[in-house]
Design an enzyme around this catalytic site. Structure first.
Site, mmCIF file in Angstrom:
data_model
loop_
_atom_site.group_PDB
_atom_site.id
_atom_site.type_symbol
_atom_site.label_atom_id
_atom_site.label_comp_id
_atom_site.label_asym_id
_atom_site.label_seq_id
_atom_site.Cartn_x
_atom_site.Cartn_y
_atom_site.Cartn_z
ATOM 1 N N ALA A 182 0.809 -1.220 0.000
ATOM 2 C CA ALA A 182 0.000 0.000 0.000
ATOM 3 C C ALA A 182 0.842 1.269 0.000
ATOM 4 O O ALA A 182 0.345 2.354 -0.254
ATOM 5 C CB ALA A 182 -0.934 0.009 1.208
ATOM 6 N N GLY A 183 2.137 1.110 0.271
ATOM 7 C CA GLY A 183 3.002 2.292 0.402
ATOM 8 C C GLY A 183 3.139 3.045 -0.908
ATOM 9 O O GLY A 183 2.888 2.518 -1.988
ATOM 10 N N TYR A 243 13.981 -7.145 -47.813
ATOM 11 C CA TYR A 243 12.779 -7.190 -46.991
ATOM 12 C C TYR A 243 11.895 -8.310 -47.511
ATOM 13 O O TYR A 243 11.468 -8.293 -48.664
ATOM 14 C CB TYR A 243 12.004 -5.864 -47.030
ATOM 15 C CG TYR A 243 10.682 -6.007 -46.322
ATOM 16 C CD1 TYR A 243 10.649 -6.317 -44.960
ATOM 17 C CD2 TYR A 243 9.473 -5.898 -46.994
ATOM 18 C CE1 TYR A 243 9.441 -6.511 -44.295
ATOM 19 C CE2 TYR A 243 8.261 -6.089 -46.335
ATOM 20 C CZ TYR A 243 8.255 -6.396 -44.984
ATOM 21 O OH TYR A 243 7.078 -6.595 -44.332
ATOM 22 N N ASP A 266 7.472 -4.813 -1.974
ATOM 23 C CA ASP A 266 8.665 -4.136 -2.495
ATOM 24 C C ASP A 266 9.956 -4.827 -2.063
ATOM 25 O O ASP A 266 11.036 -4.250 -2.136
ATOM 26 C CB ASP A 266 8.675 -2.658 -2.086
ATOM 27 C CG ASP A 266 8.625 -2.462 -0.576
ATOM 28 O OD1 ASP A 266 8.569 -3.468 0.166
ATOM 29 O OD2 ASP A 266 8.641 -1.300 -0.128
ATOM 30 N N GLY A 288 0.149 2.343 8.890
ATOM 31 C CA GLY A 288 1.223 1.485 9.402
ATOM 32 C C GLY A 288 1.051 0.031 8.993
ATOM 33 O O GLY A 288 -0.012 -0.386 8.517
ATOM 34 N N GLN A 305 -6.212 -0.511 1.771
ATOM 35 C CA GLN A 305 -5.835 0.188 3.006
ATOM 36 C C GLN A 305 -5.812 1.676 2.713
ATOM 37 O O GLN A 305 -4.944 2.166 1.999
ATOM 38 C CB GLN A 305 -4.456 -0.269 3.504
ATOM 39 C CG GLN A 305 -4.104 0.350 4.855
ATOM 40 C CD GLN A 305 -2.619 0.294 5.172
ATOM 41 O OE1 GLN A 305 -1.802 0.120 4.285
ATOM 42 N NE2 GLN A 305 -2.280 0.452 6.429
ATOM 43 N N ALA A 355 18.213 -9.638 -62.438
ATOM 44 C CA ALA A 355 18.407 -8.536 -61.499
ATOM 45 C C ALA A 355 17.540 -7.355 -61.894
ATOM 46 O O ALA A 355 17.335 -7.087 -63.077
ATOM 47 C CB ALA A 355 19.881 -8.139 -61.478
ATOM 48 N N ARG A 373 10.108 8.084 -3.110
ATOM 49 C CA ARG A 373 11.488 8.229 -3.591
ATOM 50 C C ARG A 373 11.740 7.613 -4.964
ATOM 51 O O ARG A 373 12.828 7.734 -5.504
ATOM 52 C CB ARG A 373 12.460 7.649 -2.549
ATOM 53 C CG ARG A 373 12.698 8.588 -1.374
ATOM 54 C CD ARG A 373 13.664 8.000 -0.375
ATOM 55 N NE ARG A 373 13.052 6.939 0.427
ATOM 56 C CZ ARG A 373 13.723 5.975 1.037
ATOM 57 N NH1 ARG A 373 15.037 5.912 0.922
ATOM 58 N NH2 ARG A 373 13.092 5.067 1.752
ATOM 59 N N ASN A 429 13.247 1.178 -2.568
ATOM 60 C CA ASN A 429 12.638 2.467 -2.244
ATOM 61 C C ASN A 429 13.010 3.532 -3.247
ATOM 62 O O ASN A 429 12.420 4.602 -3.264
ATOM 63 C CB ASN A 429 13.081 2.924 -0.848
ATOM 64 C CG ASN A 429 12.614 1.959 0.223
ATOM 65 O OD1 ASN A 429 11.427 1.784 0.422
ATOM 66 N ND2 ASN A 429 13.558 1.301 0.871
HETATM 67 C C1 UD1 Z 1 9.373 -1.830 8.388
HETATM 68 C C2 UD1 Z 1 9.436 -2.471 9.771
HETATM 69 C C3 UD1 Z 1 10.896 -2.489 10.252
HETATM 70 C C4 UD1 Z 1 11.750 -3.239 9.260
HETATM 71 C C5 UD1 Z 1 11.604 -2.638 7.867
HETATM 72 C C6 UD1 Z 1 12.288 -3.507 6.871
HETATM 73 C C7 UD1 Z 1 7.346 -1.873 10.894
HETATM 74 C C8 UD1 Z 1 6.709 -0.981 11.860
HETATM 75 N N1 UD1 Z 1 8.642 -1.674 10.691
HETATM 76 O O1 UD1 Z 1 9.781 -0.496 8.538
HETATM 77 O O2 UD1 Z 1 10.987 -3.104 11.521
HETATM 78 O O3 UD1 Z 1 13.114 -3.199 9.653
HETATM 79 O O4 UD1 Z 1 10.211 -2.549 7.492
HETATM 80 O O5 UD1 Z 1 12.268 -2.887 5.619
HETATM 81 O O6 UD1 Z 1 6.706 -2.751 10.350
HETATM 82 N N2 UD1 Z 1 3.001 -0.626 4.098
HETATM 83 C C9 UD1 Z 1 1.646 -0.697 3.871
HETATM 84 N N3 UD1 Z 1 0.812 0.095 4.601
HETATM 85 C C10 UD1 Z 1 1.286 0.955 5.535
HETATM 86 C C11 UD1 Z 1 2.665 1.019 5.768
HETATM 87 C C12 UD1 Z 1 3.500 0.207 5.027
HETATM 88 O O7 UD1 Z 1 1.176 -1.461 3.025
HETATM 89 O O8 UD1 Z 1 0.458 1.640 6.150
HETATM 90 C C13 UD1 Z 1 3.895 -1.492 3.312
HETATM 91 C C14 UD1 Z 1 4.854 -0.700 2.453
HETATM 92 O O9 UD1 Z 1 4.328 -0.521 1.157
HETATM 93 C C15 UD1 Z 1 6.074 -1.587 2.435
HETATM 94 C C16 UD1 Z 1 6.031 -2.292 3.784
HETATM 95 O O10 UD1 Z 1 4.697 -2.206 4.214
HETATM 96 O O11 UD1 Z 1 5.976 -2.573 1.440
HETATM 97 C C17 UD1 Z 1 6.987 -1.668 4.790
HETATM 98 O O12 UD1 Z 1 6.635 -0.329 4.980
HETATM 99 P P1 UD1 Z 1 7.724 0.770 5.291
HETATM 100 O O13 UD1 Z 1 7.052 2.052 5.462
HETATM 101 O O14 UD1 Z 1 8.825 0.684 4.317
HETATM 102 O O15 UD1 Z 1 8.230 0.266 6.722
HETATM 103 P P2 UD1 Z 1 9.589 0.674 7.435
HETATM 104 O O16 UD1 Z 1 9.366 1.934 8.196
HETATM 105 O O17 UD1 Z 1 10.698 0.614 6.501
HETATM 106 MG MG MG Z 2 10.866 0.494 4.417
#
Ligand code: UD1
Ligand code: MG
Length: 452
Positions: free
Chosen positions: A8-9, A361, A100, A76, A71, A418, A13, A222
């Site tokens: 969902a992220g 061709y 990802d 989170g 979501q 030819a 970047r 990322n």
């Molecule tokens: C997360 C972990 C961290 C770990 C790291 C590894 C948590 C709180 N932290 O941190 O411990 O070391 O990954 O890369 O889990 N996503 C959603 N919905 C959201 C938030 C995130 O689908 O609301 C997805 C993102 O698209 C991504 C993954 O979850 O694929 C991780 O999200 P990201 O924001 O990168 O988490 P980090 O802060 O890096």
């Molecule tokens: Mg991350």
């Protein structure tokens, strides 16, 4: 077992309009890699959590065995898993993957599942440079106590080098209760999936860990820098597999496979080649430098010389193609056929032992066996509105610089002089020529410059 893939992220970047999980590695979307690996574990439910660009992601990855949970907003990783709950089987384990983190291997996940048993499993990796990741905190006996996010960690906790990859397995029956107990009272104001580890410990559920075989398996994307780096890891991995099967690669660092490349024994591939879609190279095929092959089959012993571009074609045994040849979709070359430099074939059959060696061709044509197509020959297959076929029967000889205005047939054993512009069928075993008769004027003088 359930598998939930978080996707969902936003991927700010990446600086792109394309949702992050749809960017390609090896010609395939990041999340499609994860789905493919997930399927190897034969989950009963497979759920993708989408948010940013949700509709685009959903459409791009739609499959009968995949459900999508939206979501919105993204609060989170814990909140993300909560959205998937209604789509999951209530019993067994739930494995959480990231959309990802594309190169995670099924064997690593199997080990994590085994380590977890019916408890919680966390895939961890010890990094020389752990900045940015959640840290794994253990007690004096080495048991996992909790995961602390970088932004919430004390200096001592930040010194820990064992990090959370984010990949986790949890008992589904406990999941809903634990997720409801999550709070967002932390540095990022998010519902952390990682906080479930402390809740498991509090409830007496054992927490186990496992590690990936290689660091790149758990590397996330990322940015375009990370995407490019991971693309190289992936290509190195594929090149290594080919070498182990016995394929000779001039340089394993200079090959790109964007799909499936299937090779027989004693295949050799020179530098700079790109393979797309499904490519099959049979025994003893030789691919010269800087060729692009997309959805093609090259039969045993055939040789593709430098800078050739082949798509949707079948090349017969011991044929020779290139350098600088182009085979477009629908092309079939027979055994020992030769296609040389600056020759383009489209939707055409070139029979056994036939040759088009220079500058031609050949489109919408059926060419028999042992035919020689001279330099500069063109099948005029298109009248501006419709396409027509050219038939050239066995043993015909097409003189250089001929135009064959389709629909037209050149009979068996016929010869075209030819420069012939063929608008009517050429009879078998005869010479057909269409050009003004040659004449010579004896004593003819060139004009001279007029003096003023
Ligand atoms: C997360 C972990 C961290 C770990 C790291 C590894 C948590 C709180 N932290 O941190 O411990 O070391 O990954 O890369 O889990 N996503 C959603 N919905 C959201 C938030 C995130 O689908 O609301 C997805 C993102 O698209 C991504 C993954 O979850 O694929 C991780 O999200 P990201 O924001 O990168 O988490 P980090 O802060 O890096
Ligand atoms: Mg991350």
């Amino acid at each position: 077992m359930n598998i939930v893939i978080l996707a969902a992220g936003q991927g700010k970047r990446m600086h792109s309009n394309l949702p992050k999980v749809l960017h390609p590695i090896g010609g395939k979307a990041l999340a499609a890699h994860v789905l493919e690996t997930a399927r190897q574990l034969q989950p009963s439910r497979l759920c993708l959590v989408v948010g940013h660009g949700g509709d685009v992601v959903r459409t791009a990855l739609a499959a009968p065995d995949v459900s999508c949970a939206l979501q919105e907003p993204q609060l989170g990783t814990g909140h993300a898993v909560m959205q998937a709950l209604p789509a999951l089987d209530g019993t067994g384990q739930t494995l959480v993957l990231y959309g990802d983190v594309p190169l995670i291997q099924a064997a690593t996940l199997q080990r994590l599942l085994q380590a977890a048993g019916e408890g919680v499993g966390v895939l961890t990796v010890t990094l020389a440079e752990p900045t940015g990741y959640g840290r794994i905190l253990r007690d004096a006996a080495g048991r996992v106590v909790c995961i602390v996010e970088e932004k919430d960690a004390s200096p001592e906790e930040r010194a820990v080098q064992e990090t959370n990859t984010g990949i986790m397995v949890l008992p589904t029956a406990r999941l809903s209760g634990w997720l409801q107990r999550l709070s967002n009272d932390n540095a990022q104001g998010e519902y952390y999936l990682t906080d479930l580890v402390a809740l498991a410990v509090a409830d007496g559920v054992p927490v186990h860990t496992a590690q990936p075989a290689a660091e790149w398996e758990v590397a996330g994307v990322n940015s375009k820098v990370q995407l490019a780096a991971l693309e190289r890891c992936h290509q190195q991995f594929l090149a290594r597999q080919l070498l182990e099967q016995g394929v000779r690669l001039a340089d394993p660092a200079r090959i790109d496979i964007r799909g499936r490349l299937d090779c027989g024994r004693d295949v050799a591939i020179d530098v700079g080649c790109v393979f797309e879609g499904d490519v099959r190279l049979e025994e003893a095929v030789d691919i010269g430098p800087y060729c692009v092959l997309k959805n093609v089959t090259i039969k045993a012993g055939a040789r593709i010389a430098a800078f050739s571009h082949l798509e949707g074609a079948v090349v017969g045994p011991d044929a020779i193609v290139g350098p600088y040849a182009r085979l477009r979709p629908g092309t079939e070359l027979g055994a020992e056929a030769h296609v040389g430099n600056f020759v383009e074939l489209k939707n055409s059959i070139l029979g056994q032992g036939s040759k088009a060696n220079h500058l031609a061709y050949v489109g919408d044509a059926t060419v028999g066996q042992r035919v020689n197509i001279g330099a500069g020959t063109i099948t005029c297959n298109y009248d501006g509105a419709n396409k027509y076929r050219t038939i050239i029967e066995d043993d015909a000889f097409i003189g250089s610089d001929s135009q064959l205005v389709a629909p037209v047939t050149v009979g068996r054993g016929a010869t075209l002089g030819a420069g012939t512009t063929l608008t009517k069928d050429a009879p078998a075993d005869s010479l057909t020529v269409s050009r003004a008769k040659q004449l010579s004027l004896a004593g003819w003088k060139r004009p001279e410059k007029i003096k003023k």
